[in-house]
Design a protein around this motif. Structure first.
Motif, PDB file in Angstrom:
ATOM      1  N   SER A   1       0.826  -1.214   0.000  1.00 11.23           N
ATOM      2  CA  SER A   1       0.000   0.000   0.000  1.00 11.23           C
ATOM      3  C   SER A   1       0.858   1.260   0.000  1.00 11.23           C
ATOM      4  N   LEU A   2       1.964   1.234   0.735  1.00 11.77           N
ATOM      5  CA  LEU A   2       2.851   2.398   0.758  1.00 11.77           C
ATOM      6  C   LEU A   2       3.486   2.635  -0.609  1.00 11.77           C
ATOM      7  N   HIS A   3       3.915   1.564  -1.270  1.00 13.69           N
ATOM      8  CA  HIS A   3       4.440   1.700  -2.632  1.00 13.69           C
ATOM      9  C   HIS A   3       3.405   2.366  -3.539  1.00 13.69           C
ATOM     10  N   LEU A   4       2.174   1.888  -3.458  1.00 11.08           N
ATOM     11  CA  LEU A   4       1.114   2.429  -4.314  1.00 11.08           C
ATOM     12  C   LEU A   4       0.816   3.883  -3.977  1.00 11.08           C
ATOM     13  N   ALA A   5       0.812   4.202  -2.672  1.00  9.22           N
ATOM     14  CA  ALA A   5       0.528   5.577  -2.267  1.00  9.22           C
ATOM     15  C   ALA A   5       1.613   6.536  -2.735  1.00  9.22           C
ATOM     16  N   ILE A   6       2.873   6.095  -2.663  1.00  8.74           N
ATOM     17  CA  ILE A   6       3.974   6.932  -3.157  1.00  8.74           C
ATOM     18  C   ILE A   6       3.770   7.231  -4.638  1.00  8.74           C
ATOM     19  N   GLN A   7       3.387   6.215  -5.393  1.00 11.62           N
ATOM     20  CA  GLN A   7       3.163   6.411  -6.826  1.00 11.62           C
ATOM     21  C   GLN A   7       1.943   7.286  -7.104  1.00 11.62           C
ATOM     22  N   ALA A   8       0.912   7.125  -6.277  1.00 15.51           N
ATOM     23  CA  ALA A   8      -0.342   7.836  -6.528  1.00 15.51           C
ATOM     24  C   ALA A   8      -0.269   9.316  -6.176  1.00 15.51           C
ATOM     25  N   PHE A   9       0.474   9.661  -5.126  1.00 21.42           N
ATOM     26  CA  PHE A   9       0.383  11.013  -4.586  1.00 21.42           C
ATOM     27  C   PHE A   9       1.674  11.833  -4.663  1.00 21.42           C
ATOM     28  N   THR A  10       2.723  11.259  -5.238  1.00 19.52           N
ATOM     29  CA  THR A  10       3.955  12.023  -5.426  1.00 19.52           C
ATOM     30  C   THR A  10       4.500  11.768  -6.822  1.00 19.52           C
ATOM     31  N   GLU A  11       5.497  12.563  -7.209  1.00 19.34           N
ATOM     32  CA  GLU A  11       6.122  12.458  -8.519  1.00 19.34           C
ATOM     33  C   GLU A  11       7.619  12.188  -8.347  1.00 19.34           C
ATOM     34  N   PRO A  12       8.277  11.663  -9.379  1.00 19.12           N
ATOM     35  CA  PRO A  12       9.728  11.483  -9.310  1.00 19.12           C
ATOM     36  C   PRO A  12      10.427  12.777  -8.895  1.00 19.12           C
ATOM     37  N   ASP A  13      11.435  12.628  -8.058  1.00 14.69           N
ATOM     38  CA  ASP A  13      12.245  13.718  -7.497  1.00 14.69           C
ATOM     39  C   ASP A  13      11.554  14.470  -6.363  1.00 14.69           C
ATOM     40  N   ASP A  14      10.297  14.147  -6.050  1.00 14.49           N
ATOM     41  CA  ASP A  14       9.653  14.764  -4.891  1.00 14.49           C
ATOM     42  C   ASP A  14      10.370  14.366  -3.611  1.00 14.49           C
ATOM     43  N   LYS A  15      10.334  15.273  -2.641  1.00 18.13           N
ATOM     44  CA  LYS A  15      10.927  15.006  -1.331  1.00 18.13           C
ATOM     45  C   LYS A  15       9.882  14.398  -0.398  1.00 18.13           C
ATOM     46  N   ILE A  16      10.286  13.324   0.295  1.00 16.08           N
ATOM     47  CA  ILE A  16       9.398  12.644   1.238  1.00 16.08           C
ATOM     48  C   ILE A  16      10.137  12.507   2.559  1.00 16.08           C
TER      49      ILE A  16
ATOM     50  N   VAL B   1      14.090   4.270  11.440  1.00 14.63           N
ATOM     51  CA  VAL B   1      12.730   3.848  11.082  1.00 14.63           C
ATOM     52  C   VAL B   1      12.761   2.570  10.267  1.00 14.63           C
ATOM     53  N   TYR B   2      11.636   1.893  10.244  1.00 16.19           N
ATOM     54  CA  TYR B   2      11.418   0.644   9.519  1.00 16.19           C
ATOM     55  C   TYR B   2      12.075   0.694   8.147  1.00 16.19           C
ATOM     56  N   THR B   3      12.931  -0.284   7.874  1.00 11.66           N
ATOM     57  CA  THR B   3      13.781  -0.276   6.679  1.00 11.66           C
ATOM     58  C   THR B   3      13.030  -0.049   5.365  1.00 11.66           C
ATOM     59  N   PRO B   4      11.871  -0.698   5.115  1.00 11.86           N
ATOM     60  CA  PRO B   4      11.173  -0.472   3.844  1.00 11.86           C
ATOM     61  C   PRO B   4      10.760   0.974   3.582  1.00 11.86           C
ATOM     62  N   PHE B   5      10.743   1.820   4.608  1.00 11.63           N
ATOM     63  CA  PHE B   5      10.424   3.225   4.372  1.00 11.63           C
ATOM     64  C   PHE B   5      11.414   3.850   3.388  1.00 11.63           C
ATOM     65  N   TYR B   6      12.678   3.479   3.509  1.00  5.56           N
ATOM     66  CA  TYR B   6      13.678   3.983   2.568  1.00  5.56           C
ATOM     67  C   TYR B   6      13.395   3.427   1.164  1.00  5.56           C
ATOM     68  N   ASN B   7      13.080   2.147   1.113  1.00  5.85           N
ATOM     69  CA  ASN B   7      12.884   1.492  -0.184  1.00  5.85           C
ATOM     70  C   ASN B   7      11.697   2.061  -0.954  1.00  5.85           C
ATOM     71  N   VAL B   8      10.582   2.277  -0.280  1.00  5.43           N
ATOM     72  CA  VAL B   8       9.385   2.730  -0.999  1.00  5.43           C
ATOM     73  C   VAL B   8       9.553   4.151  -1.531  1.00  5.43           C
TER      74      VAL B   8
ATOM     75  N   GLU C   1      12.941   5.484  -2.369  1.00  7.27           N
ATOM     76  CA  GLU C   1      14.053   5.481  -3.325  1.00  7.27           C
ATOM     77  C   GLU C   1      13.767   4.631  -4.566  1.00  7.27           C
ATOM     78  N   GLN C   2      13.017   3.565  -4.410  1.00 11.32           N
ATOM     79  CA  GLN C   2      12.732   2.709  -5.565  1.00 11.32           C
ATOM     80  C   GLN C   2      11.835   3.396  -6.596  1.00 11.32           C
ATOM     81  N   HIS C   3      11.190   4.480  -6.191  1.00 10.96           N
ATOM     82  CA  HIS C   3      10.359   5.239  -7.124  1.00 10.96           C
ATOM     83  C   HIS C   3      10.973   6.595  -7.449  1.00 10.96           C
ATOM     84  N   ASP C   4      12.274   6.686  -7.228  1.00 15.76           N
ATOM     85  CA  ASP C   4      13.037   7.884  -7.609  1.00 15.76           C
ATOM     86  C   ASP C   4      12.564   9.146  -6.907  1.00 15.76           C
ATOM     87  N   ARG C   5      12.155   8.975  -5.642  1.00 12.62           N
ATOM     88  CA  ARG C   5      11.856  10.117  -4.796  1.00 12.62           C
ATOM     89  C   ARG C   5      13.043  10.347  -3.850  1.00 12.62           C
ATOM     90  N   GLU C   6      13.060  11.496  -3.209  1.00 15.28           N
ATOM     91  CA  GLU C   6      14.185  11.856  -2.350  1.00 15.28           C
ATOM     92  C   GLU C   6      13.826  11.698  -0.879  1.00 15.28           C
TER      93      GLU C   6
END
Length: 388
Positions: free
Chosen positions: A98-113, A119-126, A128-133
């Motif tokens: 759900s977090l992966h999908l939300a990142i894609q739905a509500f932010t754009e590449p290069d957006d800052k999050i 914090v929980y390791t996957p937070f970094y992955n969801v 960086e894997q979508h080219d957000r900062e």
């Protein structure tokens, strides 16, 4: 004997926790107290519901009906004082999905999050894997507990942050954010027009005397900018059944999230996940209440023994079944600290460095296991330290 005292052999069950020791720790000879699932059986009502469903023997396409949605609504209202509508619900295999999908739905590449580290390791992955900062708002450790640095949080939000990834309750520190803390977080996110993506998977795992507050329950204004991710998986040890849900009050945001769900082919739960979710929420409350007394007792034991016999310090948790142990007194590099726990103590913990640089001197311990396992893990650590 309490059901929480029983030892269960989980080896050769395709268990990540028990059957991946060689690949994760390069050793079979460690006691696994790492990945966040429990060594307890799920509530008997859940197991009975799954057996009954299996006896039917047909596993066709499965609908999420009113019985399932009602169980969610009733659970959240009773446990978290939040009244939700079934129309607000979306479903996915897991909170990280759900977090992966939300990142894609509500932010754009290069957006800052922004995230609050460690914090929980996957937070970094969801992110960086979508080219957000990734933007970090480090938590502050004071008197054995973590707090939010709100001045830093606001300064970071001013930099054009588009979304905040909230971990509530917080993993790995065990903080259950107080209402006033969440209100200040929400105020600043509103001020700088930042969407809140809230991972609340540990919401039910709260120590006696504490209370989890869903951030979206604070007000309609906050709910309007919040995507809340929840699941029964951590609560009732159902992670392998892959059933989670998302609560989105804003109609437009919900449609946007559901569009991304559809694009990924998601939208229904598997038959057994559906069955387990309903049974757990309808019949699992007494089991959960007993569980949390067990977890609290385990936490008190670990804290007392480590602080009495070693220089290790356990931060004060208010929720989750995870302990965040400060090992800085050992003066070991992060790789040497992890190596010590594996090779000397023979205990498989999560290395704190995986949660961010500010976790380098810490280890995360999973205490959702019988007291005998907890005692063995603690004894191994104490004996290894005394032998150095």
């Amino acid at each position: 004997m309490s059901i929480f005292e029983e030892l269960h052999d989980r080896k050769n069950t395709r268990s990540v926790k028990w059957d991946m020791l060689k690949s994760v720790f390069q050793s079979e000879d460690v006691l696994p107290m790492w990945v966040a699932d429990m060594d307890f059986k799920a509530p008997e009502a859940v197991n009975n519901a799954l057996v009954k469903r299996a006896r039917h023997g047909i596993y066709g396409y499965t609908v999420i009906d009113d019985d399932v949605t009602d169980s969610i609504m009733n659970w959240i209202e009773k446990r978290h004082n939040w009244t939700i509508d079934k129309e607000w619900l979306s479903f996915s295999p897991g909170v990280v999905t759900s977090l992966h999908l939300a990142i894609q739905a509500f932010t754009e590449p290069d957006d800052k999050i922004i995230i609050q580290t460690p914090v929980y390791t996957p937070f970094y992955n969801v992110i960086e894997q979508h080219d957000r900062e990734v933007v970090k708002n480090p938590l502050v450790l004071e008197n054995g507990s973590y707090t939010v640095d709100f001045s830093d949080f606001e300064e970071k939000l001013k930099q054009g942050v588009k979304a905040f990834l909230l971990c509530s309750p917080h993993n790995p520190t065990g903080r259950v954010w107080k209402r006033e803390e969440l209100e200040e977080i929400a105020r600043l996110c509103c001020k700088y027009d930042v969407i809140i993506l809230s991972d609340e998977i540990h919401a039910d795992l709260i120590y006696p005397g504490e209370q989890h507050t869903p951030i979206a329950s604070l007000s309609e204004e906050i709910a309007d900018r919040t995507i809340t991710c929840m699941a029964p998986s951590k609560t009732f040890n159902l992670a392998g059944l892959q059933a989670s849900y998302v609560i989105t009050t804003n109609k437009e945001k919900r449609a946007r999230f559901n569009e991304h769900l559809s694009k990924q082919g998601h939208g229904m739960l598997n038959t057994m996940g559906n069955t387990a979710l309903e049974a757990a929420y309808v019949h699992g409350e007494a089991w959960l209440d007993e569980l949390m007394t067990v977890i609290k007792s385990n936490q008190e034991y670990v804290t007392e023994m480590l602080e009495k016999h070693t220089d290790l310090k356990v931060t004060r948790p208010e929720g989750t079944y995870l302990l965040w142990i400060d090992c800085s007194a050992l003066n070991l590099e992060k790789s040497d600290l992890n190596k010590f726990m594996i090779e000397k103590a023979k205990v498989g913990l999560n290395a704190g460095a995986s949660y961010g640089d500010d976790g380098a001197n810490f280890m995360r311990m999973n205490i959702a296991c019988p007291k005998s396992t907890v005692k063995e893990g603690v004894k191994r650590i104490i004996d290894a330290l005394n032998a150095t």
